[in-house]
Write a protein that holds these residues in place. Sequence first.
Motif, PDB file in Angstrom:
ATOM      1  N   GLU A   1       0.845  -1.187   0.000  1.00 31.46           N
ATOM      2  CA  GLU A   1       0.000   0.000   0.000  1.00 31.46           C
ATOM      3  C   GLU A   1       0.884   1.242   0.000  1.00 31.46           C
ATOM      4  OE1 GLU A   1      -2.421  -0.176   3.507  1.00 31.46           O
ATOM      5  OE2 GLU A   1      -0.746   0.111   4.876  1.00 31.46           O
TER       6      GLU A   1
ATOM      7  N   GLU B   1       1.427   4.976   1.436  1.00 29.55           N
ATOM      8  CA  GLU B   1       1.042   5.699   2.642  1.00 29.55           C
ATOM      9  C   GLU B   1       1.469   7.161   2.540  1.00 29.55           C
ATOM     10  OE1 GLU B   1       1.704   3.252   6.390  1.00 29.55           O
ATOM     11  OE2 GLU B   1       2.910   2.122   4.941  1.00 29.55           O
TER      12      GLU B   1
ATOM     13  N   ARG C   1     -13.432   4.550  -0.432  1.00 24.33           N
ATOM     14  CA  ARG C   1     -12.983   4.283   0.932  1.00 24.33           C
ATOM     15  C   ARG C   1     -13.177   2.805   1.242  1.00 24.33           C
ATOM     16  NH1 ARG C   1     -14.469   7.681   6.330  1.00 24.33           N
ATOM     17  NH2 ARG C   1     -13.773   9.322   4.933  1.00 24.33           N
TER      18      ARG C   1
ATOM     19  N   ASN D   1     -11.162   2.618   7.752  1.00 22.72           N
ATOM     20  CA  ASN D   1     -10.604   3.767   8.450  1.00 22.72           C
ATOM     21  C   ASN D   1     -10.152   3.343   9.837  1.00 22.72           C
ATOM     22  OD1 ASN D   1     -13.763   3.913   8.810  1.00 22.72           O
ATOM     23  ND2 ASN D   1     -12.862   4.896  10.629  1.00 22.72           N
TER      24      ASN D   1
ATOM     25  N   VAL E   1      -8.239   4.368   4.700  1.00 26.21           N
ATOM     26  CA  VAL E   1      -7.692   3.473   3.679  1.00 26.21           C
ATOM     27  C   VAL E   1      -8.586   3.584   2.450  1.00 26.21           C
ATOM     28  CG1 VAL E   1      -7.056   1.116   3.088  1.00 26.21           C
ATOM     29  CG2 VAL E   1      -6.816   1.927   5.449  1.00 26.21           C
TER      30      VAL E   1
ATOM     31  N   GLN F   1      -8.845   3.321  -2.161  1.00 27.41           N
ATOM     32  CA  GLN F   1      -8.329   2.736  -3.392  1.00 27.41           C
ATOM     33  C   GLN F   1      -8.663   3.686  -4.530  1.00 27.41           C
ATOM     34  OE1 GLN F   1      -9.455  -1.332  -3.976  1.00 27.41           O
ATOM     35  NE2 GLN F   1      -7.606  -1.745  -5.131  1.00 27.41           N
TER      36      GLN F   1
ATOM     37  N   LYS G   1      -3.634  -0.026  -2.904  1.00 29.56           N
ATOM     38  CA  LYS G   1      -4.329   0.594  -1.779  1.00 29.56           C
ATOM     39  C   LYS G   1      -3.555   1.813  -1.277  1.00 29.56           C
ATOM     40  CE  LYS G   1      -6.669  -3.553  -0.093  1.00 29.56           C
ATOM     41  NZ  LYS G   1      -6.779  -4.527   1.020  1.00 29.56           N
TER      42      LYS G   1
ATOM     43  N   LYS H   1      -3.178   4.564   2.029  1.00 29.72           N
ATOM     44  CA  LYS H   1      -3.458   4.867   3.436  1.00 29.72           C
ATOM     45  C   LYS H   1      -2.995   6.286   3.711  1.00 29.72           C
ATOM     46  CE  LYS H   1      -3.172   2.696   7.992  1.00 29.72           C
ATOM     47  NZ  LYS H   1      -2.611   1.551   8.742  1.00 29.72           N
TER      48      LYS H   1
END
Length: 561
Positions: free
Chosen positions: A195, A197, A219, A222, A228, A230, A236, A238
């Motif tokens: 993911e 971030e 979404r 959370n 979180v 996409q 993904k 964050k």
Amino acid sequence: MENYIIADNFSLLARLMDIHGDNSFKAKSFANAAFQIEKLTVPLQETPHEAIFRIKGIGESTGKSVIEMLNTGQFAALEDYIRKTPPGILEMMRIKGLGPKKIATIWKELEIETLGELLYACNENRLLLLKGFGQKTQDSIRQSIEFFLSNRERFLYAEVESFAEELEKLLQQTFAPAQVAITGAFRRQQPVIDELEFVVALPAEQVADTFKTMEAFTRLDNTEDAIVLQFKEQVKIKVYGVEPAHFAVKLFTTTGSATFLEQFFAHAGPASGGTETTEAAIFEQAGLAYIPPPLREGRANEIARAAVGALPQLVQPADIRGIIHSHSQWSDGLQSLEDMAKAAKAQGFEYLVISDHSRSAFYANGLQPERIIAQHQQIDQLNAELAPFKIFKSIEADILNDGSLDYPDDILRSFDLVIASVHSNLKMTEEKAMARVLKAIANPYTTILGHMTGRLLLSRNGYPLNHEQVIDACVEHGVVIELNAHPRRLDIDWEWIPYALQKGALLSIDPDAHAIAGFADVRYGALAAQKGGLTPNKNLSSFTLAELETFLQARKQAKNI
């Protein structure tokens, strides 16, 4: 629409037609067109439509399909096949060892349409009932499915890099003037990303409210301080929201791995941090030199070394002085040797080590002895023309099953250096694999051990080797360990670099370039090497031309070759 997309569409259509048992002649025509388009050096979107039909392998039907994709971005014939093919069958096409004929048999005879069903069938040995499926085939399919299912939501660093940079800019624009920065595994330059971030210097509630108004973001979840999301079908995302005063601390704690943070707070005290406004201040407050993000893994005594000012000066992409390990049209490269050499020189490199495939690599047009002589003659001519730039005579010699190299000594002696690599029979037991590789390392003509494990990230597990023994053997025999810089390889794994350096090994960041564009992969090799603490003086491809010549001459003298 780029050439590779058109070629991929044709290739996919051909395989789907085979799975459905439709016109085999037409399927072959699309497959052949895909093969020919992949070799083109000129973009089809810049080619006049009438000229497309004159391209080798392009007929009336395939030519019209190319024009359809260029004009509309769509391919109706492929879309029709995708619509009538179960999604699970499309997933099976991504499983190693499953070709169209096998998939058709599984689908039509066992009525299996998903990977889960297929995995279950493998566990019950149902595939053994089918013609053409033996125990080894079934075991291989099961292992490939398990590997695929464990990695399906993961991405290579190189695959998400552009998207990550674009998204960071978008978030900076959206949340301006608040600070925004990328963090997590991507900032640590991990080769595989689960993911992306980001940290935003705004309260989490405000960040969440803003994303509600942004299209294309979905979404997923959370937490107390993050949401979180996409973006379409991308990796993904964050996003942490934090008060501006705590931005630096949040960036610090979300960048380091759990192991690194545990070691940091063990050194600095659990109550440390919280008020600093920069990461530099956080390290200074803890009595440590600044630790670059790629080193914040907690795997190589980073904290202890930072405490005494002994962190390495990490190798940088700009430190790469020459291209080692490259392939030309002499074997399976896209461009001519002359073009690759001139491109390397134009890009500021001092030398090119041309290492086309050896004769056992028949699938890659490996060089027979007479072709080696011809290539060496061309190298001599080009070196006279391009001096002081130099092309080194090399070969990527296959390590055969018994550990011997692919040519007799009198031919190996003609090369300036030899890269020895395993390309076949990758499923040996560790005992046999080790015997094979250790014998190759002990060969006096082996200069570099190429892509040690043969792994392909997210696609194929590595060769079963004992890394410590292999590294020790390379040090003993003066063999350089390649860090293959192709983003799907990055092999040797960065986690073994600290051990290699501790033992005194010399590494080499090599692109394994099969085209001029592949030279750029040295950057990904450098990013991975930074994680292991590699310095320029311990990287062969950072040697100047004079230093490399001296190194190779001294090594040949030491080996009496």
